[in-house]
Design an enzyme around this catalytic site. Structure first.
Site, mmCIF file in Angstrom:
data_model
loop_
_atom_site.group_PDB
_atom_site.id
_atom_site.type_symbol
_atom_site.label_atom_id
_atom_site.label_comp_id
_atom_site.label_asym_id
_atom_site.label_seq_id
_atom_site.Cartn_x
_atom_site.Cartn_y
_atom_site.Cartn_z
ATOM 1 N N ASN A 59 -12.738 -2.998 3.052
ATOM 2 C CA ASN A 59 -13.590 -1.831 3.272
ATOM 3 C C ASN A 59 -14.630 -1.771 2.161
ATOM 4 O O ASN A 59 -14.280 -1.798 0.981
ATOM 5 C CB ASN A 59 -12.750 -0.549 3.281
ATOM 6 C CG ASN A 59 -11.807 -0.483 4.465
ATOM 7 O OD1 ASN A 59 -12.164 -0.867 5.578
ATOM 8 N ND2 ASN A 59 -10.585 -0.018 4.245
ATOM 9 N N HIS A 82 -6.944 -5.825 2.326
ATOM 10 C CA HIS A 82 -5.764 -5.315 3.035
ATOM 11 C C HIS A 82 -5.185 -6.423 3.908
ATOM 12 O O HIS A 82 -5.928 -7.133 4.593
ATOM 13 C CB HIS A 82 -6.152 -4.161 3.968
ATOM 14 C CG HIS A 82 -6.718 -2.954 3.304
ATOM 15 N ND1 HIS A 82 -6.008 -1.799 3.112
ATOM 16 C CD2 HIS A 82 -7.954 -2.711 2.786
ATOM 17 C CE1 HIS A 82 -6.767 -0.886 2.530
ATOM 18 N NE2 HIS A 82 -7.958 -1.410 2.320
ATOM 19 N N HIS A 142 -10.318 -4.895 -3.056
ATOM 20 C CA HIS A 142 -8.961 -5.175 -2.566
ATOM 21 C C HIS A 142 -9.047 -5.611 -1.119
ATOM 22 O O HIS A 142 -9.873 -5.131 -0.358
ATOM 23 C CB HIS A 142 -8.054 -3.944 -2.711
ATOM 24 C CG HIS A 142 -8.669 -2.669 -2.225
ATOM 25 N ND1 HIS A 142 -9.624 -1.983 -2.923
ATOM 26 C CD2 HIS A 142 -8.471 -1.970 -1.081
ATOM 27 C CE1 HIS A 142 -9.987 -0.910 -2.255
ATOM 28 N NE2 HIS A 142 -9.310 -0.879 -1.123
ATOM 29 N N ASP A 202 0.852 -1.191 0.000
ATOM 30 C CA ASP A 202 0.000 0.000 0.000
ATOM 31 C C ASP A 202 0.888 1.241 0.000
ATOM 32 O O ASP A 202 1.880 1.319 0.721
ATOM 33 C CB ASP A 202 -0.894 -0.019 1.248
ATOM 34 C CG ASP A 202 -2.034 0.976 1.166
ATOM 35 O OD1 ASP A 202 -3.198 0.555 1.126
ATOM 36 O OD2 ASP A 202 -1.747 2.208 1.156
#
Ligand code: DGP
Length: 112
Positions: free
Chosen positions: A85, A100, A98, A28
């Protein structure tokens, strides 16, 4: 094109940890932990709430890839968190699914 499609297409750089024909994992750009990797399907699903039964295998692969990332970055013993999210209240900022993977620090719970 989403920013992550541009990374898949190698139009913008990323520090890639792992990839195969279906998924790519890269660090990230704005890390929230010493290790913060995003696992992204190369085929765009905008967000988990828009996934369908047709995405079942790809969704499974995303989760299995988090394990590959954890092993490669030495998180298996210390632990790590896997986060998706979805939508505004969760702070989703890129409309390309995506996952994390965060680790190498003690993570608070519940998240803020
Ligand atoms: P989310 O808030 O769940 O939508 O997370 C999006 C993440 O994507 C955020 O942690 C920052 C990261 N990000 C955004 N743009 C880029 C980029 O161009 N490169 C990389 N490596 N990460 C990015």
């Amino acid at each position: 094109m989403t920013i992550f499609e541009k990374i898949v297409a190698r139009e913008i750089p990323a520090k890639i940890v792992w990839q195969d024909e279906d998924v790519i994992a890269f660090h990230d750009v704005n890390p929230g932990a010493p290790v913060h990797v995003l696992v992204v399907p190369k085929r765009v699903i905008p967000r988990i709430a828009e996934s369908t039964a047709a995405d079942q295998a790809l969704l499974g692969k995303l989760l299995l890839t988090t394990r590959i990332v954890a092993e490669k970055l030495d998180l298996l013993t210390s632990g790590y968190r896997v986060v998706i999210n979805n939508g505004p209240d969760a702070g989703e900022s890129v409309p390309h699914l995506h996952v994390h993977v965060l680790g190498k620090r003690k993570l608070g719970w519940p998240p803020g």
